[in-house]
Write a protein that holds these residues in place. Structure first.
Motif, PDB file in Angstrom:
ATOM      1  N   GLU B  37       0.840  -1.218   0.000  1.00  0.00           N
ATOM      2  CA  GLU B  37       0.000   0.000   0.000  1.00  0.00           C
ATOM      3  C   GLU B  37       0.872   1.264   0.000  1.00  0.00           C
ATOM      4  N   ILE B  38       2.042   1.165   0.641  1.00  0.00           N
ATOM      5  CA  ILE B  38       2.958   2.323   0.654  1.00  0.00           C
ATOM      6  C   ILE B  38       3.381   2.661  -0.775  1.00  0.00           C
ATOM      7  N   PHE B  39       3.823   1.646  -1.515  1.00  0.00           N
ATOM      8  CA  PHE B  39       4.306   1.906  -2.873  1.00  0.00           C
ATOM      9  C   PHE B  39       3.162   2.285  -3.819  1.00  0.00           C
ATOM     10  N   VAL B  40       2.008   1.645  -3.627  1.00  0.00           N
ATOM     11  CA  VAL B  40       0.859   1.999  -4.475  1.00  0.00           C
ATOM     12  C   VAL B  40       0.490   3.467  -4.250  1.00  0.00           C
ATOM     13  N   ALA B  41       0.499   3.893  -2.996  1.00  0.00           N
ATOM     14  CA  ALA B  41       0.182   5.293  -2.695  1.00  0.00           C
ATOM     15  C   ALA B  41       1.214   6.225  -3.334  1.00  0.00           C
ATOM     16  N   LEU B  42       2.483   5.881  -3.182  1.00  0.00           N
ATOM     17  CA  LEU B  42       3.546   6.743  -3.731  1.00  0.00           C
ATOM     18  C   LEU B  42       3.424   6.888  -5.244  1.00  0.00           C
ATOM     19  N   SER B 213      -6.278   4.575   2.010  1.00  0.00           N
ATOM     20  CA  SER B 213      -6.660   5.992   2.004  1.00  0.00           C
ATOM     21  C   SER B 213      -5.907   6.761   3.093  1.00  0.00           C
ATOM     22  N   ASP B 214      -5.663   6.129   4.245  1.00  0.00           N
ATOM     23  CA  ASP B 214      -4.875   6.802   5.289  1.00  0.00           C
ATOM     24  C   ASP B 214      -3.429   7.011   4.848  1.00  0.00           C
ATOM     25  N   VAL B 215      -2.878   5.989   4.191  1.00  0.00           N
ATOM     26  CA  VAL B 215      -1.485   6.092   3.731  1.00  0.00           C
ATOM     27  C   VAL B 215      -1.369   7.247   2.727  1.00  0.00           C
ATOM     28  N   CYS B 216      -2.298   7.299   1.781  1.00  0.00           N
ATOM     29  CA  CYS B 216      -2.263   8.361   0.763  1.00  0.00           C
ATOM     30  C   CYS B 216      -2.409   9.740   1.416  1.00  0.00           C
ATOM     31  N   ALA B 217      -3.392   9.875   2.282  1.00  0.00           N
ATOM     32  CA  ALA B 217      -3.643  11.184   2.904  1.00  0.00           C
ATOM     33  C   ALA B 217      -2.418  11.637   3.688  1.00  0.00           C
ATOM     34  N   THR B 218      -1.809  10.694   4.396  1.00  0.00           N
ATOM     35  CA  THR B 218      -0.640  11.041   5.213  1.00  0.00           C
ATOM     36  C   THR B 218       0.538  11.461   4.337  1.00  0.00           C
ATOM     37  N   LEU B 219       0.766  10.718   3.255  1.00  0.00           N
ATOM     38  CA  LEU B 219       1.897  11.056   2.381  1.00  0.00           C
ATOM     39  C   LEU B 219       1.702  12.428   1.738  1.00  0.00           C
ATOM     40  N   HIS B 220       0.474  12.732   1.331  1.00  0.00           N
ATOM     41  CA  HIS B 220       0.213  14.060   0.747  1.00  0.00           C
ATOM     42  C   HIS B 220       0.434  15.152   1.793  1.00  0.00           C
ATOM     43  N   SER B 221      -0.026  14.883   2.997  1.00  0.00           N
ATOM     44  CA  SER B 221       0.128  15.870   4.048  1.00  0.00           C
ATOM     45  C   SER B 221       1.615  16.088   4.380  1.00  0.00           C
ATOM     46  N   MET B 222       2.370  14.997   4.406  1.00  0.00           N
ATOM     47  CA  MET B 222       3.820  15.115   4.665  1.00  0.00           C
ATOM     48  C   MET B 222       4.487  15.935   3.566  1.00  0.00           C
ATOM     49  N   LYS B 223       4.123  15.607   2.329  1.00  0.00           N
ATOM     50  CA  LYS B 223       4.788  16.272   1.208  1.00  0.00           C
ATOM     51  C   LYS B 223       4.529  17.780   1.244  1.00  0.00           C
ATOM     52  N   ALA B 224       3.331  18.137   1.701  1.00  0.00           N
ATOM     53  CA  ALA B 224       2.952  19.557   1.713  1.00  0.00           C
ATOM     54  C   ALA B 224       3.568  20.310   2.895  1.00  0.00           C
ATOM     55  N   THR B 225       4.084  19.572   3.852  1.00  0.00           N
ATOM     56  CA  THR B 225       4.607  20.224   5.056  1.00  0.00           C
ATOM     57  C   THR B 225       6.100  20.508   4.917  1.00  0.00           C
ATOM     58  N   ARG B 226       6.447  21.784   4.947  1.00  0.00           N
ATOM     59  CA  ARG B 226       7.862  22.167   4.886  1.00  0.00           C
ATOM     60  C   ARG B 226       8.118  23.125   6.048  1.00  0.00           C
ATOM     61  N   ASP B 227       8.329  22.545   7.238  1.00  0.00           N
ATOM     62  CA  ASP B 227       8.453  23.394   8.423  1.00  0.00           C
ATOM     63  C   ASP B 227       9.816  23.268   9.099  1.00  0.00           C
ATOM     64  N   GLY B 228      10.824  22.916   8.300  1.00  0.00           N
ATOM     65  CA  GLY B 228      12.177  22.877   8.865  1.00  0.00           C
ATOM     66  C   GLY B 228      12.515  21.575   9.573  1.00  0.00           C
ATOM     67  N   VAL B 232       8.691  11.687   9.081  1.00  0.00           N
ATOM     68  CA  VAL B 232       8.662  10.225   9.031  1.00  0.00           C
ATOM     69  C   VAL B 232       7.230   9.728   9.144  1.00  0.00           C
ATOM     70  N   MET B 233       6.887   8.776   8.289  1.00  0.00           N
ATOM     71  CA  MET B 233       5.605   8.084   8.424  1.00  0.00           C
ATOM     72  C   MET B 233       5.903   6.673   8.917  1.00  0.00           C
ATOM     73  N   ILE B 234       5.386   6.370  10.101  1.00  0.00           N
ATOM     74  CA  ILE B 234       5.523   5.010  10.619  1.00  0.00           C
ATOM     75  C   ILE B 234       4.282   4.251  10.145  1.00  0.00           C
ATOM     76  N   ALA B 235       4.501   3.368   9.204  1.00  0.00           N
ATOM     77  CA  ALA B 235       3.374   2.600   8.648  1.00  0.00           C
ATOM     78  C   ALA B 235       3.362   1.238   9.327  1.00  0.00           C
ATOM     79  N   ASN B 236       2.393   1.028  10.197  1.00  0.00           N
ATOM     80  CA  ASN B 236       2.307  -0.261  10.882  1.00  0.00           C
ATOM     81  C   ASN B 236       1.709  -1.289   9.936  1.00  0.00           C
ATOM     82  N   THR B 237       2.499  -2.303   9.668  1.00  0.00           N
ATOM     83  CA  THR B 237       2.116  -3.272   8.634  1.00  0.00           C
ATOM     84  C   THR B 237       2.267  -4.690   9.164  1.00  0.00           C
ATOM     85  N   LEU B 238       1.848  -5.624   8.342  1.00  0.00           N
ATOM     86  CA  LEU B 238       1.992  -7.043   8.677  1.00  0.00           C
ATOM     87  C   LEU B 238       2.913  -7.692   7.660  1.00  0.00           C
ATOM     88  N   LYS B 239       3.953  -8.314   8.163  1.00  0.00           N
ATOM     89  CA  LYS B 239       4.832  -9.053   7.260  1.00  0.00           C
ATOM     90  C   LYS B 239       4.054 -10.259   6.716  1.00  0.00           C
TER      91      LYS B 239
END
Lengths: 321, 270
Positions: B37-42, B213-228, B232-239
Motif C-alpha cells: 500500500e505504501i508503494f501503491v500510494a507513492l 486511504s490513510d497512507v495516501c492522505a498522510t503522504l500528501h500531508s507530509m509532502k505539503a509540510t515544509r516546516d524545517g 517520518v511516516m511510521i506505517a504499521n504493517t503485517l509481514k
C-alpha cells in the motif's frame, strides 16, 4: 628556487577553496576534522560545507547522495577512519554504485602511515592501500609532497568516479623541485633518480626515505633508480613494465604492512602477469601492531622501514643479484 | 472513486507479487507484501513525480527503496507504469533478465544500491541536502524496514537530517515488526518509533500501513509540510500480509509458502 614546504592538506584545500568561488558544484564534507584552510572554506562557503560530526559512515552516504545530485564532493577525515570505519559504505555507495552512476567523489584521508606518530595504531594507517585498491572503480592516490597533493586537485575535478587521496599529516620536504619538474599526472609516477641494476619504487613518505637511502648507497658505490609512485591504481602500466624490465632487481618500499596486499602485491602481480624476469624485494611494516613510542624514524627502524633498515636490506639484495 | 481504484491496484500488486514469487522462489515474499500500500500510494496517487521513460530525470522526486529485498512488489508496479517491459516479470532471477532476487540500480526506477541494508537513509539525506542547496523543490522519499533501523548508520543519518532541517526528506518505515529471526521487539526493540524519532527532532506521522486511504492522505500531508523538520511516516504493517501461515509469523522472512498454498489462495480470491 624551491618552494617552501607546507602541509599536503593545506596545499590541496587551498586549491579547493579557490575553486569553490567559481565552481558552484563543489561541495565539501568532513567528519569533524579541521585545518586552518578548512576554516576559510566553512566561513566563505557555509552552504557548500557540512561537518557530519564523528560519523564516517554517514559522511560517505551523505557524500554519495550529494554526488548523485551532481556535486563534485570532497570528503575529509582522518585516513584510517575514512577508509576503515565506513568500508561497507565505500563499497556499496561509492565503488558499486559508481559502476552505473557518474559520481565525482574524492576522499581526502589525512594521516598516511605513521604520520600521527604518538597517537598509536588507531590513528596510524598501514592497511589503506591494500583495502582501497581492493575496491573496483576507486582510484588510489598517494602524493609524496605538497606539490603533488596540490596537483591532484586537477585530477580530481577532471575525472569522474571515486578517488582516495592518502595524505601525510606532517609537513614533508619538497620532492618536485624545479630540477625534478612537475609530477606527471598522466603517467602516475616519476623517475626521481636514475641508476642501474636496481629500481626502487616507493610512495608517499617512503619516497623521502628512498632518496636518503639512495644517497647512502651511492656512497657505497651503488647507483639505484628511484620511482615515486603517486597514482597507485591508475599509473601507466605499459610504461612501468617497459621501465622495470630493464632492471635485474626491483624494490618496493611502503609505509604499510609487508606482504598484505599493498604496493608490493601490485608489483609481484605486474611482474608475474607480464612474465618480467626480475627479483623483487618488498619492504614494508614487519609484524603487526606496535605500541612503542618514539619519533617517526625511530618507529620506522623498529618495524623495518627506517633509513638504516632499508639501506641494509637493499645493500644485501644488490649483493645477491 | 480513487480509493477503490487504489484498493484494486494494491490487490492487483499483491497478486502479481505472489505470482512473481511462484516463478522465482528466491525472492523474499513476506517482506515484499507488507509495503504494497505504501508503494501503491507513492506511485498511483500522485505523491511522487516520476518519469518512467527517463527515470533519472532531474525533475523527479527521488524515491530510495532502502529495504531492497522486501520490495519485490515494486517489480509489477514499475512494469505497469512503463519503467521496463512487462515481460521482464517472467524473467525474475533468470539469466538475461534485469530483475534479481534483490533489486539492483540497473533496474529503471531503482536509484541506489539496496541489497545491503541501512544505506538508503544516509544517501537520501545527502540527496535532500543537495536539493536544498540548489533550492530545488523536488523531495526525497525513502522506504526503510524497521529491522533495518538496527543499523547504526541510520541513526547517524536521522540526527544529521534533523540538524540540517531537511524538510524535503520523507522517511517511510515499513514497520512490520519482524526481522529475519523474529520480532524486532525480541531482538532489539525500537520502542515507540513516534516517540523516539520525535525526540530526535522529526515530525512523525503514524498510520495503519494497509489502509490505503490513510497512507495516501498522510503522504500528501507530509509532502505539503515544509516546516524545517524531516518527516517520518511510521506505517504499521503485517509481514506476509494476506497469506495464511505467513502473515505475522516470526520466521516469515525465511519461510517460502508452498506453491499450492499460493495457487489456492489466488484462486479463492478470483
Amino acid at each position: 628556487m624551491t618552494e617552501k614546504p607546507i602541509a599536503m592538506r593545506d596545499a590541496l584545500l587551498t586549491r579547493i577553496w579557490r575553486a569553490m568561488s567559481s565552481d558552484e558544484n563543489i561541495y565539501f564534507t568532513c567528519a569533524d576534522f579541521g585545518s586552518p584552510v578548512l576554516d576559510k572554506i566553512r566561513v566563505d562557503f557555509p552552504d557548500r560545507f557540512v561537518n557530519v560530526g564523528i560519523a564516517e559512515q554517514n559522511l560517505i552516504n551523505v557524500s554519495a547522495g550529494l554526488a548523485l545530485e551532481g556535486f563534485k564532493v570532497f570528503a575529509y577525515a582522518i585516513a584510517p577512519f575514512i577508509t576503515m570505519r565506513c568500508f561497507e559504505q565505500l563499497r556499496v555507495s561509492l565503488a558499486l554504485l559508481s559502476e552505473v552512476r557518474p559520481m565525482n567523489i574524492n576522499l581526502i584521508g589525512v594521516g598516511a602511515g605513521y604520520s600521527y606518530v604518538v597517537s598509536g595504531p588507531t590513528h596510524q594507517c598501514y592497511e589503506d592501500i591494500t583495502l582501497m585498491r581492493a575496491l573496483p572503480n576507486f582510484r588510489v592516490l598517494s602524493p609524496a609532497d605538497h606539490i603533488t597533493a596540490s596537483a591532484m586537485f586537477d585530477l580530481c575535478t577532471a575525472n569522474v568516479g571515486p578517488k582516495y587521496l592518502r595524505l601525510d599529516a606532517q609537513v614533508l620536504p619538497v620532492i618536485y623541485s624545479q630540477d625534478i619538474g612537475a609530477p606527471n599526472l598522466e603517467t602516475g609516477f616519476k623517475i626521481l633518480r636514475t641508476g642501474s641494476k636496481v629500481c626502487i619504487i616507493s610512495t608517499g613518505y617512503m619516497s623521502h626515505t628512498a632518496m636518503k637511502v639512495a644517497d647512502r648507497l651511492a656512497e657505497s658505490g651503488i647507483q639505484v633508480t628511484i620511482i615515486d609512485l603517486f597514482d597507485i591504481t591508475g599509473f601507466d602500466q605499459a610504461q612501468m613494465q617497459a621501465l622495470i624490465s630493464t632492471y635485474k632487481g626491483l624494490v618496493t618500499i611502503e609505509e604499510g604492512f609487508r606482504g598484505r596486499g599493498g604496493v608490493d602485491a601490485l608489483f609481484f602481480e605486474l611482474a608475474a602477469r607480464n612474465d618480467i624476469d626480475i627479483k623483487h624485494l618488498n619492504i614494508g611494516v614487519e609484524g603487526g601492531y606496535r605500541f612503542e613510542l618514539g619519533s617517526r624514524s625511530e618507529l620506522h627502524e623498529q618495524v623495518g622501514i627506517g633509513e638504516k633498515a632499508v639501506f641494509d636490506e637493499v645493500k644485501n639484495f644488490v649483493a645477491c643479484l | 472513486m480513487k480509493t477503490n481504484f487504489l484498493r484494486d491496484k494494491a490487490h492487483w500488486v499483491w497478486r502479481e507479487t505472489l505470482a512473481v514469487h511462484l516463478r522465482a522462489p528466491e525472492t523474499r515474499i513476506a517482506s515484499s507484501l507488507s509495503p504494497i500500500e505504501i508503494f501503491v500510494a507513492l506511485y498511483y496517487d500522485d505523491v511522487l513525480r516520476f518519469d518512467a521513460i527517463n527515470p533519472l530525470s532531474p525533475e523527479r522526486d527521488r524515491c530510495i527503496i532502502s529495504k531492497g529485498h522486501g520490495s519485490i512488489c515494486m517489480y509489477p508496479i514499475l512494469a505497469d507504469l512503463g519503467f521496463f517491459p512487462k515481460d521482464e516479470l517472467e524473467k525474475v532471477c533468470m539469466a538475461g533478465g534485469i530483475l534479481g532476487g534483490i533489486p539492483d540500480p540497473v533496474i529503471p526506477g531503482y536509484e541506489t544500491v539496496n541489497g545491503s541494508l541501512g544505506h538508503g537513509l544516509g544517501v537520501s539525506a545527502g540527496m535532500a541536502l543537495g536539493l536544498k542547496t540548489r533550492r530545488a523543490d523536488q523531495q526525497v522519499f525513502v522506504v526503510c524496514g524497521d529491522g533495518e533501523l538496527h543499523e547504526g548508520a541510520c541513526w547517524e543519518a536521522i540526527m544529521f537530517a534533523a540538524q540540517h532541517g531537511l524538510d524535503n526528506l520523507n522517511l517511510i518505515i515499513d514497520n512490520n515488526h519482524i526481522a529475519m529471526l523474529g520480532y524486532t521487539d525480541d531482538i532489539v526493540s525500537h520502542g515507540c518509533f513516534s516517540e523516539r524519532l520525535g525526540s530526535f527532532g522529526w515530525s512523525t506521522y503514524e498510520v495503519d500501513g494497509h489502509n490505503i486511504s490513510d497512507v495516501c492522505a498522510t503522504l500528501h500531508s507530509m509532502k505539503a509540510t515544509r516546516d524545517g523538520k524531516p518527516k517520518v511516516m511510521i506505517a504499521n504493517t503485517l509481514k506476509g500480509h494476506g497469506v495464511p501461515g505467513l502473515e505475522n509469523q516470526p520466521l516469515s522472512h525465511i519461510i517460502n509458502p508452498k506453491p499450492e498454498v499460493i495457487d489456492n489462495l489466488l484462486e479463492s480470491l478470483m
